[in-house]
Write a protein that holds these residues in place. Structure first.
Motif, PDB file in Angstrom:
ATOM      1  N   TYR A  21       0.919  -1.294  -0.194  1.00 45.87           N
ATOM      2  CA  TYR A  21       0.036   0.067   0.056  1.00 45.87           C
ATOM      3  C   TYR A  21       0.914   1.264   0.006  1.00 45.87           C
ATOM      4  CZ  TYR A  21       1.082   0.029   4.953  1.00 45.87           C
ATOM      5  OH  TYR A  21       1.692  -0.020   6.208  1.00 45.87           O
ATOM      6  N   SER A  22       0.236   2.436  -0.253  1.00 44.70           N
ATOM      7  CA  SER A  22       0.867   3.674  -0.092  1.00 44.70           C
ATOM      8  C   SER A  22      -0.008   4.607   0.651  1.00 44.70           C
ATOM      9  CB  SER A  22       1.364   4.199  -1.527  1.00 44.70           C
ATOM     10  OG  SER A  22       0.294   4.664  -2.329  1.00 44.70           O
ATOM     11  N   CYS A  23       0.844   5.591   1.106  1.00 47.90           N
ATOM     12  CA  CYS A  23       0.139   6.718   2.181  1.00 47.90           C
ATOM     13  C   CYS A  23       0.718   8.071   1.441  1.00 47.90           C
ATOM     14  CB  CYS A  23       0.349   6.440   3.438  1.00 47.90           C
ATOM     15  SG  CYS A  23      -0.452   4.891   4.163  1.00 47.90           S
TER      16      CYS A  23
ATOM     17  N   PRO B 249      16.903  13.892  -1.200  1.00 47.13           N
ATOM     18  CA  PRO B 249      15.362  13.856  -1.184  1.00 47.13           C
ATOM     19  C   PRO B 249      14.591  12.938  -1.771  1.00 47.13           C
ATOM     20  CG  PRO B 249      15.861  15.771  -2.092  1.00 47.13           C
ATOM     21  CD  PRO B 249      17.166  15.144  -2.013  1.00 47.13           C
ATOM     22  N   LYS B 250      15.202  12.294  -3.024  1.00 46.37           N
ATOM     23  CA  LYS B 250      14.602  11.709  -3.973  1.00 46.37           C
ATOM     24  C   LYS B 250      13.683  10.549  -3.302  1.00 46.37           C
ATOM     25  CE  LYS B 250      14.743   9.198  -8.339  1.00 46.37           C
ATOM     26  NZ  LYS B 250      15.804   8.760  -9.354  1.00 46.37           N
ATOM     27  N   GLU B 251      14.634   9.609  -2.646  1.00 47.51           N
ATOM     28  CA  GLU B 251      13.973   8.435  -1.946  1.00 47.51           C
ATOM     29  C   GLU B 251      14.897   7.757  -1.325  1.00 47.51           C
ATOM     30  OE1 GLU B 251      13.741   4.585  -4.252  1.00 47.51           O
ATOM     31  OE2 GLU B 251      13.433   5.908  -5.704  1.00 47.51           O
ATOM     32  N   LYS B 252      14.281   6.945  -0.064  1.00 49.91           N
ATOM     33  CA  LYS B 252      15.179   6.310   0.820  1.00 49.91           C
ATOM     34  C   LYS B 252      14.224   4.892   1.000  1.00 49.91           C
ATOM     35  CE  LYS B 252      16.936   5.917   5.516  1.00 49.91           C
ATOM     36  NZ  LYS B 252      17.053   6.642   6.725  1.00 49.91           N
ATOM     37  N   THR B 253      14.953   3.941   0.773  1.00 50.75           N
ATOM     38  CA  THR B 253      14.146   2.699   1.042  1.00 50.75           C
ATOM     39  C   THR B 253      14.757   1.673   2.086  1.00 50.75           C
ATOM     40  OG1 THR B 253      13.556   2.339  -1.317  1.00 50.75           O
ATOM     41  CG2 THR B 253      13.591   0.388  -0.225  1.00 50.75           C
ATOM     42  N   ALA B 254      14.196   1.255   2.948  1.00 53.78           N
ATOM     43  CA  ALA B 254      14.843   0.349   4.153  1.00 53.78           C
ATOM     44  C   ALA B 254      13.918  -1.044   4.369  1.00 53.78           C
ATOM     45  CB  ALA B 254      14.706   1.348   5.433  1.00 53.78           C
TER      46      ALA B 254
ATOM     47  N   THR C 187       9.200  -3.786   3.485  1.00 57.04           N
ATOM     48  CA  THR C 187       9.913  -2.749   3.060  1.00 57.04           C
ATOM     49  C   THR C 187       9.499  -1.389   3.104  1.00 57.04           C
ATOM     50  OG1 THR C 187       9.707  -3.466   0.671  1.00 57.04           O
ATOM     51  CG2 THR C 187      11.632  -4.109   1.632  1.00 57.04           C
ATOM     52  N   GLN C 188      10.028  -0.273   3.243  1.00 59.92           N
ATOM     53  CA  GLN C 188       9.474   1.030   3.046  1.00 59.92           C
ATOM     54  C   GLN C 188      10.071   1.825   2.402  1.00 59.92           C
ATOM     55  OE1 GLN C 188       8.263   2.847   6.855  1.00 59.92           O
ATOM     56  NE2 GLN C 188       7.774   4.454   5.839  1.00 59.92           N
ATOM     57  N   THR C 189       9.615   2.472   1.150  1.00 63.25           N
ATOM     58  CA  THR C 189      10.147   3.414   0.537  1.00 63.25           C
ATOM     59  C   THR C 189       9.489   4.992   0.701  1.00 63.25           C
ATOM     60  OG1 THR C 189      10.654   1.796  -1.285  1.00 63.25           O
ATOM     61  CG2 THR C 189      10.582   4.239  -1.793  1.00 63.25           C
ATOM     62  N   THR C 190      10.381   5.829   1.075  1.00 62.93           N
ATOM     63  CA  THR C 190       9.830   7.169   1.268  1.00 62.93           C
ATOM     64  C   THR C 190      10.396   8.144   0.281  1.00 62.93           C
ATOM     65  OG1 THR C 190       9.824   6.606   3.734  1.00 62.93           O
ATOM     66  CG2 THR C 190       9.697   9.056   3.188  1.00 62.93           C
ATOM     67  N   ARG C 191       9.436   8.818  -0.291  1.00 62.03           N
ATOM     68  CA  ARG C 191       9.943   9.962  -1.501  1.00 62.03           C
ATOM     69  C   ARG C 191       9.254  11.343  -0.875  1.00 62.03           C
ATOM     70  NH1 ARG C 191       8.149   5.221  -4.218  1.00 62.03           N
ATOM     71  NH2 ARG C 191       9.926   4.600  -5.559  1.00 62.03           N
ATOM     72  N   PHE C 192       9.971  12.289  -1.289  1.00 63.93           N
ATOM     73  CA  PHE C 192       9.610  13.583  -1.238  1.00 63.93           C
ATOM     74  C   PHE C 192       9.793  14.282  -2.478  1.00 63.93           C
ATOM     75  CE2 PHE C 192      11.566  12.156   2.865  1.00 63.93           C
ATOM     76  CZ  PHE C 192      10.753  12.520   3.713  1.00 63.93           C
ATOM     77  N   LYS C 193       8.655  15.182  -2.710  1.00 63.01           N
ATOM     78  CA  LYS C 193       8.467  15.851  -3.895  1.00 63.01           C
ATOM     79  C   LYS C 193       8.037  17.163  -3.641  1.00 63.01           C
ATOM     80  CE  LYS C 193       6.933  11.859  -7.155  1.00 63.01           C
ATOM     81  NZ  LYS C 193       5.783  11.568  -7.824  1.00 63.01           N
ATOM     82  N   GLU C 194       8.861  18.103  -4.251  1.00 58.54           N
ATOM     83  CA  GLU C 194       8.594  19.567  -4.081  1.00 58.54           C
ATOM     84  C   GLU C 194       7.234  19.935  -4.947  1.00 58.54           C
ATOM     85  OE1 GLU C 194      11.578  23.118  -3.904  1.00 58.54           O
ATOM     86  OE2 GLU C 194      11.402  22.617  -5.870  1.00 58.54           O
ATOM     87  N   ILE C 195       6.299  20.449  -4.282  1.00 57.38           N
ATOM     88  CA  ILE C 195       5.140  20.804  -4.661  1.00 57.38           C
ATOM     89  C   ILE C 195       5.256  22.408  -5.154  1.00 57.38           C
ATOM     90  CG2 ILE C 195       2.626  21.277  -4.451  1.00 57.38           C
ATOM     91  CD1 ILE C 195       2.739  18.728  -2.801  1.00 57.38           C
TER      92      ILE C 195
ATOM     93  N   SER D 252       4.796   7.528   1.099  1.00 62.73           N
ATOM     94  CA  SER D 252       5.509   6.135   1.889  1.00 62.73           C
ATOM     95  C   SER D 252       4.679   5.111   1.174  1.00 62.73           C
ATOM     96  CB  SER D 252       5.125   6.275   3.374  1.00 62.73           C
ATOM     97  OG  SER D 252       5.615   4.955   3.833  1.00 62.73           O
ATOM     98  N   GLU D 253       5.627   4.327   0.534  1.00 63.64           N
ATOM     99  CA  GLU D 253       5.197   2.890  -0.027  1.00 63.64           C
ATOM    100  C   GLU D 253       5.727   1.827   0.967  1.00 63.64           C
ATOM    101  OE1 GLU D 253       6.692   3.202  -3.982  1.00 63.64           O
ATOM    102  OE2 GLU D 253       5.351   4.821  -4.526  1.00 63.64           O
ATOM    103  N   VAL D 254       4.752   0.935   1.226  1.00 64.25           N
ATOM    104  CA  VAL D 254       5.085  -0.219   2.199  1.00 64.25           C
ATOM    105  C   VAL D 254       4.546  -1.539   1.619  1.00 64.25           C
ATOM    106  CG1 VAL D 254       4.569  -1.205   4.493  1.00 64.25           C
ATOM    107  CG2 VAL D 254       4.714   1.400   4.191  1.00 64.25           C
ATOM    108  N   GLU D 255       5.486  -2.268   1.616  1.00 62.21           N
ATOM    109  CA  GLU D 255       5.220  -3.729   1.131  1.00 62.21           C
ATOM    110  C   GLU D 255       5.736  -4.915   2.354  1.00 62.21           C
ATOM    111  OE1 GLU D 255       5.582  -6.906  -2.632  1.00 62.21           O
ATOM    112  OE2 GLU D 255       6.903  -5.151  -2.543  1.00 62.21           O
TER     113      GLU D 255
END
Length: 146
Positions: free
Chosen positions: A3-5, A72-77, A87-95, A104-107
């Motif tokens: 899922y993603s949030c 700031p593109k992404e971090k996966t752990a 696993t969780q991938t976190t991304r930041f996007k400048e609006i 946050s994408e979690v699997e």
């Protein structure tokens, strides 16, 4: 289960990422956060391992392994717990110059034990709700930070 949030934060991207990365801030937005202990590797770089302890209704110990850190593109752990692995991938996007989107994408890749397997099957939204709650709490914290 995957899922993603997402949440939009009224702060510039560089400040949002700095607040999110700072381990001293984890207690401000992660319920039950107790500690993080660096175990091996270079902190926040690929291969680094840390032990995270959350202490809410029950004590939870996780081992975090950094898979990728290109913020700031992404971090996966990878997070490993006695009852589950995800696993969780976190991304930041400048609006805009003062607005950042946090994604946050979690699997979940493994559940160990009958009870956690049943919870995941019967109530998969509980996992997403917790992740979204932490994002909203981070937004509140980040927007109050000056």
């Amino acid at each position: 289960m995957k899922y993603s949030c997402t949440v939009e934060i009224n702060q510039p991207i560089h400040k949002t990422v700095a607040l999110w990365e700072n381990e001293n801030n984890f207690k401000e937005w992660q319920d039950g956060f107790e500690s993080i202990e660096h175990l091996s590797g270079t902190r926040n770089e690929k291969g680094a391992k840390s032990k995270i302890i959350l202490n809410g209704k029950r004590k939870i110990e996780l081992v975090e392994t950094i898979i990728l850190n290109d913020l700031p593109k992404e971090k996966t752990a990878l997070y490993e717990h006695i009852h589950m692995t995800n696993t969780q991938t976190t991304r930041f996007k400048e609006i805009s110059s003062n607005k950042t989107q946090l994604i946050s994408e979690v699997e979940y890749t493994k559940f160990n034990g009958f009870l956690i397997k049943m919870i995941a099957k019967l109530f998969p939204n509980k996992f997403k709700q917790q992740s979204q709650k932490w994002l909203i709490q981070f937004k509140t914290f980040a927007e109050r930070a000056s």
